[in-house]
Design an enzyme around this catalytic site. Sequence first.
Site, PDB file in Angstrom:
ATOM      1  N   LYS A 118       0.818  -1.217   0.000  1.00 30.00           N
ATOM      2  CA  LYS A 118       0.000   0.000   0.000  1.00 30.00           C
ATOM      3  C   LYS A 118       0.849   1.263   0.000  1.00 30.00           C
ATOM      4  O   LYS A 118       0.477   2.258  -0.606  1.00 30.00           O
ATOM      5  CB  LYS A 118      -0.929   0.026   1.215  1.00 30.00           C
ATOM      6  CG  LYS A 118      -2.118  -0.891   1.062  1.00 30.00           C
ATOM      7  CD  LYS A 118      -3.250  -0.407   1.938  1.00 30.00           C
ATOM      8  CE  LYS A 118      -4.508  -1.193   1.661  1.00 30.00           C
ATOM      9  NZ  LYS A 118      -5.627  -0.739   2.479  1.00 30.00           N
ATOM     10  N   LYS A 201      -4.462  -9.705  -7.167  1.00 34.97           N
ATOM     11  CA  LYS A 201      -5.693  -9.886  -6.401  1.00 34.97           C
ATOM     12  C   LYS A 201      -6.794  -8.957  -6.929  1.00 34.97           C
ATOM     13  O   LYS A 201      -6.507  -7.824  -7.288  1.00 34.97           O
ATOM     14  CB  LYS A 201      -5.346  -9.531  -4.946  1.00 34.97           C
ATOM     15  CG  LYS A 201      -6.396  -9.767  -3.936  1.00 34.97           C
ATOM     16  CD  LYS A 201      -5.913  -9.346  -2.545  1.00 34.97           C
ATOM     17  CE  LYS A 201      -5.912  -7.838  -2.381  1.00 34.97           C
ATOM     18  NZ  LYS A 201      -5.692  -7.381  -1.005  1.00 34.97           N
ATOM     19  N   LYS A 204     -10.654  -3.391  -4.713  1.00 34.79           N
ATOM     20  CA  LYS A 204     -11.445  -2.184  -4.975  1.00 34.79           C
ATOM     21  C   LYS A 204     -10.541  -1.020  -5.369  1.00 34.79           C
ATOM     22  O   LYS A 204     -11.014  -0.039  -5.923  1.00 34.79           O
ATOM     23  CB  LYS A 204     -12.320  -1.821  -3.778  1.00 34.79           C
ATOM     24  CG  LYS A 204     -11.615  -1.724  -2.450  1.00 34.79           C
ATOM     25  CD  LYS A 204     -12.623  -1.708  -1.287  1.00 34.79           C
ATOM     26  CE  LYS A 204     -12.017  -2.300  -0.034  1.00 34.79           C
ATOM     27  NZ  LYS A 204     -12.982  -2.778   0.928  1.00 34.79           N
TER      28      LYS A 204
HETATM   29  P1  TYM Z   1     -10.328  -5.528   3.364  1.00 35.15           P
HETATM   30  O1  TYM Z   1     -11.307  -4.456   3.625  1.00 35.15           O
HETATM   31  O2  TYM Z   1      -9.228  -5.273   2.389  1.00 35.15           O
HETATM   32  O3  TYM Z   1     -11.081  -6.833   2.860  1.00 35.15           O
HETATM   33  C1  TYM Z   1     -12.177  -7.366   3.596  1.00 35.15           C
HETATM   34  C2  TYM Z   1     -12.191  -8.870   3.518  1.00 35.15           C
HETATM   35  O4  TYM Z   1     -12.268  -9.307   2.152  1.00 35.15           O
HETATM   36  C3  TYM Z   1     -11.212 -10.203   1.871  1.00 35.15           C
HETATM   37  N1  TYM Z   1     -10.779  -9.988   0.484  1.00 35.15           N
HETATM   38  C4  TYM Z   1     -10.640 -10.967  -0.411  1.00 35.15           C
HETATM   39  N2  TYM Z   1     -10.841 -12.292  -0.307  1.00 35.15           N
HETATM   40  C5  TYM Z   1     -10.617 -13.037  -1.417  1.00 35.15           C
HETATM   41  N3  TYM Z   1     -10.200 -12.490  -2.597  1.00 35.15           N
HETATM   42  C6  TYM Z   1      -9.986 -11.182  -2.740  1.00 35.15           C
HETATM   43  N4  TYM Z   1      -9.594 -10.657  -3.897  1.00 35.15           N
HETATM   44  C7  TYM Z   1     -10.202 -10.345  -1.603  1.00 35.15           C
HETATM   45  N5  TYM Z   1     -10.088  -9.003  -1.378  1.00 35.15           N
HETATM   46  C8  TYM Z   1     -10.440  -8.810  -0.091  1.00 35.15           C
HETATM   47  C9  TYM Z   1     -10.105  -9.837   2.850  1.00 35.15           C
HETATM   48  O5  TYM Z   1      -9.211 -10.907   3.036  1.00 35.15           O
HETATM   49  C10 TYM Z   1     -10.901  -9.507   4.080  1.00 35.15           C
HETATM   50  O6  TYM Z   1     -11.245 -10.683   4.790  1.00 35.15           O
HETATM   51  N6  TYM Z   1      -7.342  -5.500   7.388  1.00 35.15           N
HETATM   52  C11 TYM Z   1      -8.644  -5.898   6.872  1.00 35.15           C
HETATM   53  C12 TYM Z   1      -9.811  -5.337   7.656  1.00 35.15           C
HETATM   54  C13 TYM Z   1      -9.767  -5.589   9.125  1.00 35.15           C
HETATM   55  C14 TYM Z   1     -10.017  -6.813   9.781  1.00 35.15           C
HETATM   56  C15 TYM Z   1      -9.890  -6.532  11.169  1.00 35.15           C
HETATM   57  C16 TYM Z   1     -10.310  -8.092   9.337  1.00 35.15           C
HETATM   58  C17 TYM Z   1      -9.516  -4.666  10.085  1.00 35.15           C
HETATM   59  N7  TYM Z   1      -9.589  -5.227  11.318  1.00 35.15           N
HETATM   60  C18 TYM Z   1     -10.052  -7.548  12.111  1.00 35.15           C
HETATM   61  C19 TYM Z   1     -10.487  -9.093  10.296  1.00 35.15           C
HETATM   62  C20 TYM Z   1     -10.360  -8.819  11.666  1.00 35.15           C
HETATM   63  C21 TYM Z   1      -8.762  -5.429   5.436  1.00 35.15           C
HETATM   64  O7  TYM Z   1      -8.120  -4.511   5.015  1.00 35.15           O
HETATM   65  O8  TYM Z   1      -9.727  -6.076   4.724  1.00 35.15           O
END
Ligand code: TYM
Length: 338
Positions: A118, A201, A204
């Site tokens: 990032k 991957k 968004k």
């Molecule tokens: P974030 O917002 O990027 O994504 C949310 C969830 O979607 C999953 N994900 C995917 N899974 C499969 N293929 C993809 N292309 C894909 N893109 C996103 C992510 O693995 C995630 O599960 N750091 C986290 C948010 C967070 C969080 C937490 C998660 C903050 N605190 C505590 C779990 C527990 C994040 O940026 O997810």
Amino acid sequence: MSEQKFTPRVFSGIQPSGGLTLGNYLGAIKRFVQMQEEDFETIYCMVDLHAITVWQDPADLTRNTRELAAGFIASGISPEKSILINQSQVPEHAQLGWIFNCVARMGWMKRMTQFKDKAGKNAENASLGLFGYPALMAADILVYHATHVPVGEDQKQHLELTRDIAAKFNHDYGVDFFPMTEPVIEGAATRVMSLRDGSKKMSKSDPSDASRINMTDDADAIAKKIRKAKTDPDALPSEVEGLAERPEARNLVNIFAALSDRTVEDVLNEVGGQQFGTFKPLLADLAVSKLAPISTEMARLMDDPAEIDRILAKGASQAREITAPILKRTYEIVGMVG
Ligand code: TYM
């Protein structure tokens, strides 16, 4: 040290930093809905404090937070069965986050690949919050003593760090207070790839909208993106091994399997031998049949933002019944006068 027994409890979060993608849905939300029906207490979170580690326009942040809540509910998260919150309404997340900033080590944080991705080449100009992000994520989870965290593959390293932080806290203070959280990374689509490049991957933040399916895309847009998805010229194999060197084909088959709740083996039994000209329309129809009802319901819920805000306020007060005592006990362990 006494062996503490922890209530089976699920926590997971998604950033309201843009629209939901098919990757979020298949990698995370679909599993959230299943776990809500199992023997867990479930807490699902719009992580707005995480979102602002990268600049967010305030009006967009507000809208995206509500839209994400609508996406959760439209996908089947019930505010009666799960606690649905936005992170900033439960201040114990940030409070425990500070404690964990003092537990996590610089060396651990520097190894986090998501920060490197990032921040890119211009890491000096990244926010301090982006660097400290995984410590707050550990706090999100551990402030509930959550035992299970469903996520996509890309969050695995952050969950390992969460365990390291819990273990170091327990060790440094001679307690058995924070649990060793189990990552739940399961299913056919734990890493959904870009439709334009099978080595990246689906995200968004990808500049190309054609690279992803958004949960708000209509049937035409979904069909068009799948029709244009990058593939190779060969027919689909009948065996899983035949996908090993074919990332784009593998991605589309994984998506098909995840959307239809089938295994990849099972899907290949049916579609092995087909050309993409035959398979892609099948996939498009399946995606539209699963996603269109969700986006229609999201749009309906977004007509009443006050109702979404009420759900999040109620979720926050339920959440704080769990988080306030855990934070209080943490402060006592650390030695804060209170
Ligand atoms: P974030 O917002 O990027 O994504 C949310 C969830 O979607 C999953 N994900 C995917 N899974 C499969 N293929 C993809 N292309 C894909 N893109 C996103 C992510 O693995 C995630 O599960 N750091 C986290 C948010 C967070 C969080 C937490 C998660 C903050 N605190 C505590 C779990 C527990 C994040 O940026 O997810």
